[in-house]
Write a protein that holds these residues in place. Structure first.
Motif, PDB file in Angstrom:
ATOM      1  N   VAL A 122       4.006  -5.304  40.130  1.00 59.34           N
ATOM      2  CA  VAL A 122       4.916  -6.443  40.036  1.00 59.34           C
ATOM      3  C   VAL A 122       6.250  -6.012  40.619  1.00 59.34           C
ATOM      4  O   VAL A 122       6.813  -4.983  40.217  1.00 59.34           O
ATOM      5  N   VAL A 124      10.073  -6.203  41.014  1.00 59.88           N
ATOM      6  CA  VAL A 124      11.273  -6.615  40.282  1.00 59.88           C
ATOM      7  C   VAL A 124      12.454  -6.443  41.225  1.00 59.88           C
ATOM      8  O   VAL A 124      12.820  -5.322  41.582  1.00 59.88           O
ATOM      9  N   LYS A 153      13.154 -14.956  40.553  1.00 62.74           N
ATOM     10  CA  LYS A 153      13.975 -14.728  39.370  1.00 62.74           C
ATOM     11  C   LYS A 153      14.385 -16.066  38.767  1.00 62.74           C
ATOM     12  O   LYS A 153      14.484 -17.084  39.475  1.00 62.74           O
ATOM     13  N   ALA A 171      14.316  -8.347  31.904  1.00 63.18           N
ATOM     14  CA  ALA A 171      13.193  -7.475  31.549  1.00 63.18           C
ATOM     15  C   ALA A 171      12.088  -8.266  30.857  1.00 63.18           C
ATOM     16  O   ALA A 171      10.895  -7.998  31.073  1.00 63.18           O
ATOM     17  N   ASP A 173      11.398 -11.360  31.492  1.00 65.02           N
ATOM     18  CA  ASP A 173      10.734 -12.081  32.588  1.00 65.02           C
ATOM     19  C   ASP A 173       9.767 -11.170  33.335  1.00 65.02           C
ATOM     20  O   ASP A 173       8.638 -11.565  33.654  1.00 65.02           O
ATOM     21  N   ALA A 174      10.198  -9.955  33.630  1.00 65.66           N
ATOM     22  CA  ALA A 174       9.340  -9.015  34.357  1.00 65.66           C
ATOM     23  C   ALA A 174       8.105  -8.655  33.542  1.00 65.66           C
ATOM     24  O   ALA A 174       6.996  -8.556  34.090  1.00 65.66           O
ATOM     25  N   ALA A 177       5.750 -11.430  33.744  1.00 65.54           N
ATOM     26  CA  ALA A 177       5.152 -11.465  35.078  1.00 65.54           C
ATOM     27  C   ALA A 177       3.991 -10.480  35.174  1.00 65.54           C
ATOM     28  O   ALA A 177       2.939 -10.790  35.753  1.00 65.54           O
ATOM     29  N   PHE A 194       5.266  -1.531  37.662  1.00 64.36           N
ATOM     30  CA  PHE A 194       6.416  -2.199  38.271  1.00 64.36           C
ATOM     31  C   PHE A 194       6.963  -1.405  39.448  1.00 64.36           C
ATOM     32  O   PHE A 194       6.920  -0.174  39.466  1.00 64.36           O
ATOM     33  N   GLY A 196      10.856  -1.599  41.156  1.00 58.40           N
ATOM     34  CA  GLY A 196      12.171  -2.222  41.093  1.00 58.40           C
ATOM     35  C   GLY A 196      13.089  -1.661  42.151  1.00 58.40           C
ATOM     36  O   GLY A 196      13.183  -0.438  42.319  1.00 58.40           O
ATOM     37  N   GLY A 200      16.877  -3.834  40.120  1.00 59.44           N
ATOM     38  CA  GLY A 200      15.579  -3.665  39.484  1.00 59.44           C
ATOM     39  C   GLY A 200      15.395  -2.295  38.857  1.00 59.44           C
ATOM     40  O   GLY A 200      14.535  -2.103  38.001  1.00 59.44           O
ATOM     41  N   ALA A 204      13.311  -2.860  35.597  1.00 54.32           N
ATOM     42  CA  ALA A 204      11.899  -2.479  35.537  1.00 54.32           C
ATOM     43  C   ALA A 204      11.597  -1.466  34.433  1.00 54.32           C
ATOM     44  O   ALA A 204      10.622  -1.637  33.688  1.00 54.32           O
ATOM     45  N   ALA A 207      11.626  -3.336  31.227  1.00 62.48           N
ATOM     46  CA  ALA A 207      10.432  -4.182  31.107  1.00 62.48           C
ATOM     47  C   ALA A 207       9.224  -3.362  30.673  1.00 62.48           C
ATOM     48  O   ALA A 207       8.361  -3.854  29.935  1.00 62.48           O
TER      49      ALA A 207
END
Length: 422
Positions: A122, A124, A153, A171, A173-174, A177, A194, A196, A200, A204, A207
Motif C-alpha cells: 500500500v 502512503v 488521501k 495512519a 486511513d492507511a 487501505a 506499506f 511511504g 509517509g 506508514a 499505520a
C-alpha cells in the motif's frame, strides 16, 4: 516538507537523451523488457497533450514530447535501442473503503498471473494534494512483480473528508487501505505492507502499529518531529552559506522560540521570539533564513501572528512534536529506510542517528543512503544562486525498493551505501 503550503515538488529541467526524435504516438501504459527493465508512461497535468510523462526503472524521466526521447512508440510496444519492449497487462480494480466514517477511493494494480507469493504494498504518499491514482510510481512498483494499492488521501481526488496532515488520522486511513487491499487479493499474494514517501515516513510506520503489516519501506522520510525538521533545515541553510557555529546556535534558538508559539496555539512565546529577533537584527543573512516555517514566522509582526498565525501556519492539524522514534520502537516489522544524502527538505542527520540506534538495539532495520541526492531521491545540478535543478531519480532507488519488498535485496544499487547489516 512545507506543511502549511501543501506539497513542494522539485521542478526539474530534464536533459534530452539522444536516441530518437520526439513522438506524439505513445499510448499510456507500462512497457517491459525480457530482463525486467521497464518504462512507465502516464498522462500528467504537467505535460501538454498529447504528451505523456515517462519514467524508466533506472530513474530517467521526462515527457514524450521532449527532444531526444530515448525510445520510439509503436502499437502495444516501445523500441528502446533496437529492442522492442511489450506492454505489461496489469489488472486494475477500482475500490472504495471506509475509514473513520469517511469514504475513500483507491485502485488495486496487479501484475499478470495469480502468484500466491506475490507481495502486496500500500503506497502512503506525502503531503501532496494530487491523486496518486494513475501516477508513475504505482506502476513502477507493479512492473517489478508487486501488487500495489494506491488511494486518494482524505479530502483529495475521489476521497471524501477534509484534507489534513494529522498523522494519527492518516495512519488510520492507511491501515484501513491495507485491510481493504488484503481482502481484494486473498489467495494471490504473499506478505503485505506499506511504502511511504516523504511525509509517509511518519504515517506508514504508525499505520503498521494499527494493523498487521509484514514490512514497512520508507523513502526520504524523517525520524524526527516537524519541529526538529525545521531546526535542521535552518542549520543546513547556514552551513551551506559557511556561517559557522554561532549562526547554527542562533537558528536553533529561533526554532525553539517558534516551537513555543506553535505548541501554545500562538497564545504564548512572543517574548522568546522577540529576544531571538533582536539577536538576528544585525545579521545580514537572517532575512534569507527559511526553515520549514520559522523564517516566515520571524518576519511576521506579533500582532499579525496573534490574529492569523495559527490559520497561516497551523491549520492542518500537524502534530508538531510528534515522537517518530516511539512509533518505530513499537515495531518488530522489517523496516527499509532510504535516505537522500543531500536532502534539503528533510535533512538526514537526526534521522540517520535514530535509525542506527534502532538497528543497534536489535530492530530489523535496513538503512541505505544515496549520495548527492535531494528530496524525492533526485540527482541535481546546483545553480549560480545556490538553488538546485532536479535531473533524474537516482539510478538504483526504484530497483532497491522493488527487490527489498520482494525480500531479495542484495548487491549494489547504483551508488547507494548500505549503513546497516543484518
Amino acid at each position: 516538507m512545507k506543511y502549511f503550503l501543501g506539497a513542494v515538488a522539485l521542478l526539474s529541467t530534464l536533459p534530452a537523451a539522444a536516441a530518437f526524435a520526439q513522438t506524439s504516438a505513445c499510448a499510456p501504459g507500462t512497457y517491459g523488457s525480457p530482463d525486467g527493465d521497464f518504462v512507465v508512461m502516464v498522462k500528467s497535468p504537467a505535460v501538454a497533450a498529447p504528451g505523456l510523462r515517462y519514467l524508466f526503472r533506472d530513474g530517467r524521466r521526462g515527457a514524450t514530447t521532449d527532444a531526444g526521447v530515448p525510445f520510439a512508440c509503436g502499437t502495444d510496444e516501445v523500441t528502446v535501442g533496437s529492442k522492442p519492449w511489450s506492454r505489461i497487462a496489469f489488472r486494475e480494480t477500482p475500490a472504495t473503503f471506509d475509514s473513520v466514517g469517511t469514504k475513500m477511493t483507491g485502485v488495486l494494480i496487479e501484475p499478470p498471473g495469480n502468484d500466491p507469493r506475490r507481495p502486496l504494498v500500500v503506497m502512503v504518499h506525502g503531503s501532496e494534494r494530487t491523486s496518486p491514482i494513475g501516477g508513475v510510481y504505482g506502476y513502477a512498483m507493479a512492473a517489478q512483480g508487486i501488487s500495489v494499492f494506491v488511494y486518494d488521501k482524505r479530502g483529495t481526488g475521489g476521497s471524501e473528508g477534509e484534507y489534513t496532515q494529522n498523522f494519527e488520522l492518516l495512519a488510520e486511513d492507511a491501515a484501513h487501505a491495507l485491510d481493504q487491499a488484503r481482502s481484494m487479493t486473498a489467495g494471490r499474494r504473499g506478505r503485505a505492507g506499506f511504502f511511504g514517501g516523504s511525509q509517509g515516513g511518519w504515517v506508514a510506520p504508525l499505520a503498521a502499529t494499527r494493523t498487521k503489516a509484514d514490512f514497512v519501506a520508507i523513502g526520504f522520510g524523517l525520524v524526527a518531529s516537524p519541529i526538529e525538521e525545521d531546526r535542521e533545515q535552518m542549520v543546513s541553510e547556514v552551513r551551506a552559506a559557511g556561517l559557522g557555529k554561532d549562526a547554527e546556535a542562533l537558528v536553533s534558538r529561533l526554532s525553539q522560540a517558534t516551537a513555543g508559539l506553535l505548541l501554545s496555539d500562538f497564545h504564548t512565546g512572543y517574548d522568546a521570539l522577540d529576544a531571538v529577533r533582536a539577536e538576528m537584527k544585525d545579521k545580514p543573512w537572517a532575512a534569507k533564513i527559511e526553515g520549514e516555517y520559522s523564517g516566515a514566522i520571524a518576519r511576521m509582526p506579533n500582532d499579525m501572528l496573534k490574529r492569523i498565525g495559527r490559520a497561516r501556519v497551523d491549520n492542518l492539524e500537524l502534530i508538531w512534536d510528534y515522537d517518530a522514534v516511539a512509533a518505530l520502537r513499537k515495531l518488530d516489522t522489517p523496516l527499509l529506510w532510504v535516505l537522500a544524502g543531500e536532502d534539503r527538505e528533510a535533512p538526514i542527520e537526526t534521522t540517520r542517528g535514530a535509525l542506527l540506534g534502532l538497528a543497534k538495539a536489535g530492530k530489523p532495520v535496513d538503512v541505505y543512503v544515496f549520495p548527492d541526492t535531494d528530496h524525492g531521491m533526485f540527482e541535481f545540478t546546483t545553480n549560480a544562486d545556490g538553488s538546485r535543478s532536479a535531473t533524474r531519480i537516482t539510478d538504483g532507488y526504484l530497483k532497491l525498493l522493488g527487490d527489498w519488498i520482494k525480500g531479495n535485496a542484495r548487491g549494489a544499487y547504483g551508488r547507494a551505501e548500505r549503513l546497516t547489516q543484518r
